[in-house]
Each structure stands twice: as C-alpha cells, then as structure tokens.
Design a protein around this motif. Sequence first.
Motif, PDB file in Angstrom:
ATOM      1  N   SER A  21       0.837  -1.188   0.000  1.00  0.00           N
ATOM      2  CA  SER A  21       0.000   0.000   0.000  1.00  0.00           C
ATOM      3  C   SER A  21       0.876   1.243   0.000  1.00  0.00           C
ATOM      4  CB  SER A  21      -0.915   0.025   1.225  1.00  0.00           C
ATOM      5  OG  SER A  21      -1.781  -1.077   1.243  1.00  0.00           O
ATOM      6  N   CYS A  22       0.371   2.272  -0.653  1.00  0.00           N
ATOM      7  CA  CYS A  22       1.054   3.570  -0.669  1.00  0.00           C
ATOM      8  C   CYS A  22       0.003   4.635  -0.402  1.00  0.00           C
ATOM      9  CB  CYS A  22       1.733   3.807  -1.999  1.00  0.00           C
ATOM     10  SG  CYS A  22       2.459   5.449  -2.177  1.00  0.00           S
ATOM     11  N   ALA A  23       0.117   5.276   0.746  1.00  0.00           N
ATOM     12  CA  ALA A  23      -0.843   6.305   1.126  1.00  0.00           C
ATOM     13  C   ALA A  23      -0.188   7.676   1.039  1.00  0.00           C
ATOM     14  CB  ALA A  23      -1.356   6.055   2.536  1.00  0.00           C
ATOM     15  N   ALA A  24      -0.811   8.555   0.280  1.00  0.00           N
ATOM     16  CA  ALA A  24      -0.295   9.917   0.112  1.00  0.00           C
ATOM     17  C   ALA A  24      -1.088  10.869   0.983  1.00  0.00           C
ATOM     18  CB  ALA A  24      -0.389  10.332  -1.351  1.00  0.00           C
ATOM     19  N   ILE A  31      -3.654  13.932  -7.589  1.00  0.00           N
ATOM     20  CA  ILE A  31      -2.524  13.051  -7.904  1.00  0.00           C
ATOM     21  C   ILE A  31      -2.591  12.739  -9.387  1.00  0.00           C
ATOM     22  CG2 ILE A  31      -1.431  10.827  -7.499  1.00  0.00           C
ATOM     23  CD1 ILE A  31      -2.434  10.925  -4.656  1.00  0.00           C
ATOM     24  N   GLU A  32      -1.641  13.255 -10.116  1.00  0.00           N
ATOM     25  CA  GLU A  32      -1.631  13.094 -11.568  1.00  0.00           C
ATOM     26  C   GLU A  32      -1.186  11.700 -11.979  1.00  0.00           C
ATOM     27  OE1 GLU A  32      -2.767  15.677 -13.613  1.00  0.00           O
ATOM     28  OE2 GLU A  32      -3.352  16.348 -11.606  1.00  0.00           O
ATOM     29  N   ALA A  33      -0.319  11.116 -11.206  1.00  0.00           N
ATOM     30  CA  ALA A  33       0.168   9.770 -11.506  1.00  0.00           C
ATOM     31  C   ALA A  33       0.683   9.139 -10.222  1.00  0.00           C
ATOM     32  CB  ALA A  33       1.291   9.812 -12.550  1.00  0.00           C
ATOM     33  N   MET A  34       0.575   7.843 -10.181  1.00  0.00           N
ATOM     34  CA  MET A  34       1.117   7.095  -9.042  1.00  0.00           C
ATOM     35  C   MET A  34       1.693   5.797  -9.578  1.00  0.00           C
ATOM     36  SD  MET A  34      -0.669   5.790  -5.497  1.00  0.00           S
ATOM     37  CE  MET A  34      -0.615   7.355  -4.644  1.00  0.00           C
ATOM     38  N   GLY A  35       2.786   5.391  -9.002  1.00  0.00           N
ATOM     39  CA  GLY A  35       3.397   4.171  -9.513  1.00  0.00           C
ATOM     40  C   GLY A  35       4.265   3.491  -8.485  1.00  0.00           C
ATOM     41  N   GLY A  54      -6.566   9.036 -14.886  1.00  0.00           N
ATOM     42  CA  GLY A  54      -7.583   8.006 -14.763  1.00  0.00           C
ATOM     43  C   GLY A  54      -7.409   6.856 -15.721  1.00  0.00           C
ATOM     44  N   GLY A  55      -6.195   6.707 -16.245  1.00  0.00           N
ATOM     45  CA  GLY A  55      -5.960   5.675 -17.234  1.00  0.00           C
ATOM     46  C   GLY A  55      -5.834   4.286 -16.649  1.00  0.00           C
ATOM     47  N   ASP A  56      -5.656   3.330 -17.523  1.00  0.00           N
ATOM     48  CA  ASP A  56      -5.447   1.949 -17.103  1.00  0.00           C
ATOM     49  C   ASP A  56      -4.016   1.784 -16.590  1.00  0.00           C
ATOM     50  OD1 ASP A  56      -7.378   0.715 -19.902  1.00  0.00           O
ATOM     51  OD2 ASP A  56      -8.007   1.167 -17.846  1.00  0.00           O
ATOM     52  N   PRO A  57      -3.814   0.809 -15.714  1.00  0.00           N
ATOM     53  CA  PRO A  57      -2.458   0.566 -15.220  1.00  0.00           C
ATOM     54  C   PRO A  57      -1.512   0.166 -16.346  1.00  0.00           C
ATOM     55  CG  PRO A  57      -4.091  -0.551 -13.861  1.00  0.00           C
ATOM     56  CD  PRO A  57      -4.808  -0.065 -15.069  1.00  0.00           C
ATOM     57  N   ILE A  58      -0.288   0.603 -16.205  1.00  0.00           N
ATOM     58  CA  ILE A  58       0.779   0.222 -17.126  1.00  0.00           C
ATOM     59  C   ILE A  58       1.746  -0.642 -16.340  1.00  0.00           C
ATOM     60  CG2 ILE A  58       2.677   1.069 -18.557  1.00  0.00           C
ATOM     61  CD1 ILE A  58       1.045   3.727 -18.765  1.00  0.00           C
ATOM     62  N   TYR A  59       2.049  -1.820 -16.861  1.00  0.00           N
ATOM     63  CA  TYR A  59       2.912  -2.758 -16.140  1.00  0.00           C
ATOM     64  C   TYR A  59       4.193  -3.023 -16.920  1.00  0.00           C
ATOM     65  CZ  TYR A  59      -1.385  -3.904 -13.588  1.00  0.00           C
ATOM     66  OH  TYR A  59      -2.526  -3.833 -12.839  1.00  0.00           O
ATOM     67  N   ALA A  60       5.230  -3.347 -16.164  1.00  0.00           N
ATOM     68  CA  ALA A  60       6.413  -3.891 -16.803  1.00  0.00           C
ATOM     69  C   ALA A  60       6.006  -5.195 -17.484  1.00  0.00           C
ATOM     70  CB  ALA A  60       7.499  -4.148 -15.771  1.00  0.00           C
ATOM     71  N   ARG A  71      -5.779   2.079  -7.768  1.00  0.00           N
ATOM     72  CA  ARG A  71      -5.792   3.301  -6.964  1.00  0.00           C
ATOM     73  C   ARG A  71      -7.173   3.518  -6.369  1.00  0.00           C
ATOM     74  NH1 ARG A  71      -3.503   8.315 -10.295  1.00  0.00           N
ATOM     75  NH2 ARG A  71      -4.652   9.345  -8.626  1.00  0.00           N
ATOM     76  N   ASP A  72      -7.161   4.009  -5.138  1.00  0.00           N
ATOM     77  CA  ASP A  72      -8.380   4.487  -4.489  1.00  0.00           C
ATOM     78  C   ASP A  72      -8.229   6.003  -4.416  1.00  0.00           C
ATOM     79  OD1 ASP A  72     -10.375   5.343  -2.767  1.00  0.00           O
ATOM     80  OD2 ASP A  72     -10.318   3.511  -1.579  1.00  0.00           O
ATOM     81  N   ASN A  73      -8.811   6.702  -5.369  1.00  0.00           N
ATOM     82  CA  ASN A  73      -8.600   8.145  -5.454  1.00  0.00           C
ATOM     83  C   ASN A  73      -9.157   8.875  -4.240  1.00  0.00           C
ATOM     84  OD1 ASN A  73      -7.306   8.002  -7.971  1.00  0.00           O
ATOM     85  ND2 ASN A  73      -9.266   7.966  -9.048  1.00  0.00           N
ATOM     86  N   ALA A  74     -10.228   8.367  -3.689  1.00  0.00           N
ATOM     87  CA  ALA A  74     -10.840   9.015  -2.520  1.00  0.00           C
ATOM     88  C   ALA A  74      -9.895   8.992  -1.324  1.00  0.00           C
ATOM     89  CB  ALA A  74     -12.157   8.349  -2.180  1.00  0.00           C
ATOM     90  N   LYS A  75      -9.049   7.955  -1.267  1.00  0.00           N
ATOM     91  CA  LYS A  75      -8.124   7.807  -0.141  1.00  0.00           C
ATOM     92  C   LYS A  75      -6.699   8.196  -0.505  1.00  0.00           C
ATOM     93  CE  LYS A  75     -10.723   4.060   2.052  1.00  0.00           C
ATOM     94  NZ  LYS A  75     -10.669   2.657   2.562  1.00  0.00           N
ATOM     95  N   ASN A  76      -6.493   8.625  -1.754  1.00  0.00           N
ATOM     96  CA  ASN A  76      -5.129   8.944  -2.227  1.00  0.00           C
ATOM     97  C   ASN A  76      -4.167   7.787  -1.944  1.00  0.00           C
ATOM     98  OD1 ASN A  76      -5.741  11.485  -3.252  1.00  0.00           O
ATOM     99  ND2 ASN A  76      -5.331  12.508  -1.312  1.00  0.00           N
ATOM    100  N   THR A  77      -4.632   6.609  -2.200  1.00  0.00           N
ATOM    101  CA  THR A  77      -3.866   5.400  -1.873  1.00  0.00           C
ATOM    102  C   THR A  77      -3.786   4.485  -3.089  1.00  0.00           C
ATOM    103  OG1 THR A  77      -4.535   5.520   0.441  1.00  0.00           O
ATOM    104  CG2 THR A  77      -3.726   3.408  -0.343  1.00  0.00           C
ATOM    105  N   GLY A  78      -2.629   3.879  -3.248  1.00  0.00           N
ATOM    106  CA  GLY A  78      -2.444   2.898  -4.304  1.00  0.00           C
ATOM    107  C   GLY A  78      -2.118   1.545  -3.708  1.00  0.00           C
TER     108      GLY A  78
END
Length: 120
Positions: A21-24, A31-35, A54-60, A71-78
């Motif tokens: 988890s990553c909480a901002a 949050i324009e991008a999170m990774g 709001g795009g789809d996830p990009i993976y290696a 992402r949970d945008n309401a919680k600013n958490t990934g």
Amino acid sequence: QVQLVESGGGLVQAGGSLRLSCAASGSIFSIEAMGWYRQAPGKQRELVAKIISGGDPIYADSLKGRFTFARDNAKNTGYLQMNSLKSEDTGVYYCNAVVRATTGRTFSFWGQGTQVTVSS
C-alpha cells in the motif's frame, strides 16, 4: 509538502502473495500519476506499474499477469497486489506520486521504500 507512506512488504516464500500500500497525504490538489518501482541489489530502479490520471495501469512486461495495481482516489492510496512471487521479485519497492499542488505546479515524490524478500 507531501508524504508517501508505504506498507505491506516482508518475507514470503516463492509462489506466495503480498499486497503493498502507498498512502499519500499532505498538500494535495490532485494526484496526476502514481506508480511502484523496485530496485534489486546491484541493479537499477525499474518500473513495476503505474497509473497516469484516470488511465489503465501500465505494467512492466515481465510482470503482467502476476501483479495488479489499483488506486483508491478518494483515499489517495495505491495498492499493488503481487501474486506468484518469485525470488527475482526480491528488492526494495518504492512508491512514486506526481502531485499537483493548489498552485497548479506538479511535483514528484518518493516513499521511503519497503523491502520485499522472496525465499526460494
């Protein structure tokens, strides 16, 4: 200022799962991008997964099908769900967020990193 707090790392056997988890928090307009990125011993930091706006996830490419980033945008958490872990997934996992401040400017922030160790 913005803080990114990562959690969920640890020791797991090969084939197991972990959820990071990553909480901002802080002065966030949006949050324009999170990774997630990772760095194995002796190697460069590499992309694991990211979501831009709001795009789809990009993976290696090597991680598609095993890792899921949401992402949970309401919680600013990934959240990074990691399944079927392999020993080569071992490393320090870092969260990154590109945050737009109320001034309109964007800034990039990094978390402190969380260790993931996969035992074979």
